[in-house]
Design a protein around this motif. Structure first.
Motif, mmCIF file in Angstrom:
data_model
loop_
_atom_site.group_PDB
_atom_site.id
_atom_site.type_symbol
_atom_site.label_atom_id
_atom_site.label_comp_id
_atom_site.label_asym_id
_atom_site.label_seq_id
_atom_site.Cartn_x
_atom_site.Cartn_y
_atom_site.Cartn_z
ATOM 1 N N ALA A 1 4.622 25.074 0.179
ATOM 2 C CA ALA A 1 4.408 26.074 1.225
ATOM 3 C C ALA A 1 2.920 26.408 1.360
ATOM 4 O O ALA A 1 2.395 26.533 2.485
ATOM 5 C CB ALA A 1 5.213 27.334 0.904
ATOM 6 N N GLU A 2 2.209 26.537 0.244
ATOM 7 C CA GLU A 2 0.764 26.795 0.297
ATOM 8 C C GLU A 2 0.010 25.622 0.940
ATOM 9 O O GLU A 2 -0.899 25.822 1.763
ATOM 10 C CB GLU A 2 0.230 27.046 -1.113
ATOM 11 N N MET A 3 0.410 24.406 0.566
ATOM 12 C CA MET A 3 -0.247 23.232 1.155
ATOM 13 C C MET A 3 0.038 23.119 2.649
ATOM 14 O O MET A 3 -0.804 22.641 3.420
ATOM 15 C CB MET A 3 0.201 21.961 0.422
ATOM 16 N N ARG A 4 1.214 23.582 3.084
ATOM 17 C CA ARG A 4 1.520 23.565 4.518
ATOM 18 C C ARG A 4 0.597 24.527 5.276
ATOM 19 O O ARG A 4 0.119 24.218 6.377
ATOM 20 C CB ARG A 4 2.991 23.943 4.737
ATOM 21 N N GLN A 5 0.327 25.695 4.694
ATOM 22 C CA GLN A 5 -0.611 26.623 5.316
ATOM 23 C C GLN A 5 -2.013 26.011 5.418
ATOM 24 O O GLN A 5 -2.692 26.119 6.449
ATOM 25 C CB GLN A 5 -0.657 27.930 4.521
ATOM 26 N N LYS A 6 -2.448 25.353 4.342
ATOM 27 C CA LYS A 6 -3.759 24.692 4.371
ATOM 28 C C LYS A 6 -3.798 23.595 5.433
ATOM 29 O O LYS A 6 -4.813 23.407 6.123
ATOM 30 C CB LYS A 6 -4.070 24.100 2.998
ATOM 31 N N MET A 7 -2.703 22.876 5.557
ATOM 32 C CA MET A 7 -2.623 21.806 6.553
ATOM 33 C C MET A 7 -2.768 22.382 7.963
ATOM 34 O O MET A 7 -3.517 21.838 8.801
ATOM 35 C CB MET A 7 -1.292 21.072 6.405
ATOM 36 N N GLU A 8 -2.067 23.477 8.255
ATOM 37 C CA GLU A 8 -2.165 24.086 9.576
ATOM 38 C C GLU A 8 -3.576 24.592 9.852
ATOM 39 O O GLU A 8 -4.103 24.432 10.963
ATOM 40 C CB GLU A 8 -1.154 25.233 9.685
ATOM 41 N N GLN A 9 -4.210 25.185 8.849
ATOM 42 C CA GLN A 9 -5.598 25.649 9.024
ATOM 43 C C GLN A 9 -6.540 24.475 9.281
ATOM 44 O O GLN A 9 -7.423 24.553 10.144
ATOM 45 C CB GLN A 9 -6.046 26.415 7.774
ATOM 46 N N ARG A 10 -6.344 23.386 8.543
ATOM 47 C CA ARG A 10 -7.197 22.214 8.723
ATOM 48 C C ARG A 10 -7.038 21.626 10.136
ATOM 49 O O ARG A 10 -8.014 21.223 10.771
ATOM 50 C CB ARG A 10 -6.850 21.159 7.670
ATOM 51 N N ARG A 11 -5.811 21.593 10.627
ATOM 52 C CA ARG A 11 -5.576 21.054 11.962
ATOM 53 C C ARG A 11 -6.162 21.964 13.037
ATOM 54 O O ARG A 11 -6.702 21.483 14.049
ATOM 55 C CB ARG A 11 -4.074 20.866 12.184
ATOM 56 N N GLU A 12 -6.080 23.274 12.860
ATOM 57 C CA GLU A 12 -6.691 24.200 13.815
ATOM 58 C C GLU A 12 -8.206 24.031 13.844
ATOM 59 O O GLU A 12 -8.826 24.050 14.917
ATOM 60 C CB GLU A 12 -6.319 25.638 13.451
ATOM 61 N N GLN A 13 -8.805 23.865 12.669
ATOM 62 C CA GLN A 13 -10.253 23.647 12.618
ATOM 63 C C GLN A 13 -10.645 22.350 13.329
ATOM 64 O O GLN A 13 -11.670 22.285 14.014
ATOM 65 C CB GLN A 13 -10.723 23.609 11.162
ATOM 66 N N ALA A 14 -9.829 21.307 13.141
ATOM 67 C CA ALA A 14 -10.114 20.037 13.829
ATOM 68 C C ALA A 14 -10.028 20.206 15.345
ATOM 69 O O ALA A 14 -10.859 19.657 16.092
ATOM 70 C CB ALA A 14 -9.135 18.970 13.358
ATOM 71 N N LYS A 15 -9.032 20.984 15.829
ATOM 72 C CA LYS A 15 -8.913 21.227 17.271
ATOM 73 C C LYS A 15 -10.126 21.985 17.801
ATOM 74 O O LYS A 15 -10.671 21.652 18.858
ATOM 75 C CB LYS A 15 -7.639 22.019 17.560
ATOM 76 N N LEU A 16 -10.561 23.004 17.068
ATOM 77 C CA LEU A 16 -11.728 23.776 17.497
ATOM 78 C C LEU A 16 -12.981 22.907 17.527
ATOM 79 O O LEU A 16 -13.820 23.024 18.434
ATOM 80 C CB LEU A 16 -11.928 24.972 16.563
ATOM 81 N N ALA A 17 -13.110 22.029 16.523
ATOM 82 C CA ALA A 17 -14.274 21.127 16.497
ATOM 83 C C ALA A 17 -14.260 20.188 17.699
ATOM 84 O O ALA A 17 -15.309 19.928 18.317
ATOM 85 C CB ALA A 17 -14.281 20.332 15.197
ATOM 86 N N PRO B 1 0.816 -1.223 0.000
ATOM 87 C CA PRO B 1 0.000 0.000 0.000
ATOM 88 C C PRO B 1 0.848 1.270 0.000
ATOM 89 O O PRO B 1 1.819 1.372 0.738
ATOM 90 C CB PRO B 1 -0.807 -0.118 1.289
ATOM 91 N N ILE B 2 0.458 2.232 -0.851
ATOM 92 C CA ILE B 2 1.141 3.519 -0.987
ATOM 93 C C ILE B 2 0.302 4.579 -0.287
ATOM 94 O O ILE B 2 -0.924 4.629 -0.438
ATOM 95 C CB ILE B 2 1.339 3.872 -2.473
ATOM 96 N N VAL B 3 0.978 5.422 0.490
ATOM 97 C CA VAL B 3 0.291 6.475 1.229
ATOM 98 C C VAL B 3 0.900 7.818 0.849
ATOM 99 O O VAL B 3 1.988 7.885 0.259
ATOM 100 C CB VAL B 3 0.388 6.256 2.757
ATOM 101 N N ALA B 4 0.181 8.890 1.200
ATOM 102 C CA ALA B 4 0.642 10.252 0.939
ATOM 103 C C ALA B 4 0.276 11.134 2.116
ATOM 104 O O ALA B 4 -0.685 10.864 2.848
ATOM 105 C CB ALA B 4 0.029 10.798 -0.349
ATOM 106 N N CYS B 5 1.056 12.179 2.316
ATOM 107 C CA CYS B 5 0.814 13.114 3.415
ATOM 108 C C CYS B 5 0.077 14.341 2.879
ATOM 109 O O CYS B 5 -0.251 14.442 1.699
ATOM 110 C CB CYS B 5 2.139 13.514 4.067
ATOM 111 N N GLU B 6 -0.162 15.300 3.762
ATOM 112 C CA GLU B 6 -0.893 16.508 3.378
ATOM 113 C C GLU B 6 -0.058 17.455 2.536
ATOM 114 O O GLU B 6 -0.604 18.408 1.975
ATOM 115 C CB GLU B 6 -1.382 17.225 4.639
ATOM 116 N N LEU B 7 1.245 17.195 2.443
ATOM 117 C CA LEU B 7 2.112 17.998 1.582
ATOM 118 C C LEU B 7 2.300 17.375 0.207
ATOM 119 O O LEU B 7 3.045 17.916 -0.618
ATOM 120 C CB LEU B 7 3.480 18.206 2.249
#
Length: 313
Positions: A178-194, A47-53
């Motif tokens: 770099a743009e995807m890293r910003q999106k990743m941080e925003q997504r993680r913050e939203q998950a924490k708030l949820a 199985p092949i996996v990928a990260c948020e970057l």
């Protein structure tokens, strides 16, 4: 100087010049990115996996990295990998034709241009020449051209709902990473708030349940107390009032009542009284003479001054 025999030297042979940096082969670099793991540099196998970057990994190498980071020299570049939640298993479509990576004739060499996977919508090969992306919600991989040309709100492969935030570009440039890293941080913050909002809702529900239970208990207690009070009042009201006894005030009445009561008591005493042994006709005289109530004992002399026993002669 070694120029005999009619040879003409070149300028770089006579004058020292700056060496140009070595240029990487773009095709080999792309082939390495798309066919090798970013952590272990091993060939990608399912199985092949990928990260948020948008980097490609072998699942086994990611597990080894998470268990022991000290084995890898480039661990600082993958600090965004904290657990299995930070990776997504890819849903890839294999090439329908089975083609060998080795040349049929001549010297055997591996052909890096041949791809193992293709786009399920357009049919482009996933070799690095075309831009590919995957959806974080479902993990389906397709080309960017397919998403741009065939617009829809659902995934083209599995049919799940698709959002623009879920699109992750595979093996993008440094600016795109770099743009995807910003999106990743925003997504993680939203998950924490949820998560915090869910916890707050749970605490509110628990507090409401405890308040409801306490209010129910108090209501039950009040309901229990109120009927008892009414019962007490009703019982007190229903009880008859005791009137004081009338005083006859006449001695004649008292004497009559006393006389009646006395006759009654004498009858009762006579009935309950036991017969004396001396009056019992069934007992013998010898047995009666043993007791002090017999006639012989009564007619006996006075007791001796020594023993004070009336039966002593």
């Amino acid at each position: 100087m070694g120029c005999d025999g009619g040879t003409i030297p070149r300028r770089d042979e006579l004058v020292r010049t700056k060496k140009k940096p070595e240029q990487k082969d773009k095709t080999s670099e792309l082939a390495f990115k798309w066919k090798h793991c970013a952590i272990s540099q091993e060939a990608l196998t399912k199985p092949i996996v990928a990260c948020e970057l948008g980097r490609l990994y072998k699942k086994e190498s990611v597990l080894e990295f998470l268990l022991d980071r000290s084995k890898f020299d480039i661990a600082a570049q993958f600090d965004h990998l904290r657990g299995l939640k930070d990776i997504k298993e890819l849903n890839l479509t294999d090439v329908p034709e089975k083609r060998s990576h080795h040349a049929e004739k001549g010297d055997s060499r591996s052909d890096s241009i041949i791809a193992d996977f293709i786009c399920p919508v357009v049919g482009l090969e996933m070799s690095g020449k075309h831009r590919f992306c995957f959806l974080w919600s479902c993990g389906c991989v397709m080309s960017e051209r397919a998403l741009r040309e065939v617009k829809s709100e659902t995934c083209h492969k599995c049919g799940k709902q698709m959002r623009e935030e879920d699109i992750v570009l595979l093996n993008g440039s440094d600016e795109e990473v770099a743009e995807m890293r910003q999106k990743m941080e925003q997504r993680r913050e939203q998950a924490k708030l949820a998560k915090k909002a869910k916890k707050a809702q749970k605490h509110k529900l628990k507090a409401a349940e405890t308040e409801g239970a306490s209010s129910g208990l108090t209501a039950q207690q009040t309901n229990k107390d109120s009927p008892s009070e009414t019962h007490i009042t009703e019982s007190t009201e229903s009880r008859p009032i005791k009137q004081p006894k009338r005083d006859t005030g006449s001695a004649l009445h008292k004497s009559l009542t006393n006389g009646k009561s006395g006759h009654g008591t004498d009858d009762k005493k006579s009935k309950g009284k036991k017969l004396c042994i001396q009056d019992d006709p069934k007992t013998s005289k010898t047995f009666k003479s043993l007791f002090t109530s017999s006639e012989a004992a009564r007619n006996q002399q006075q007791p001796n001054w020594i023993t004070y026993n009336p039966l002593y002669y």
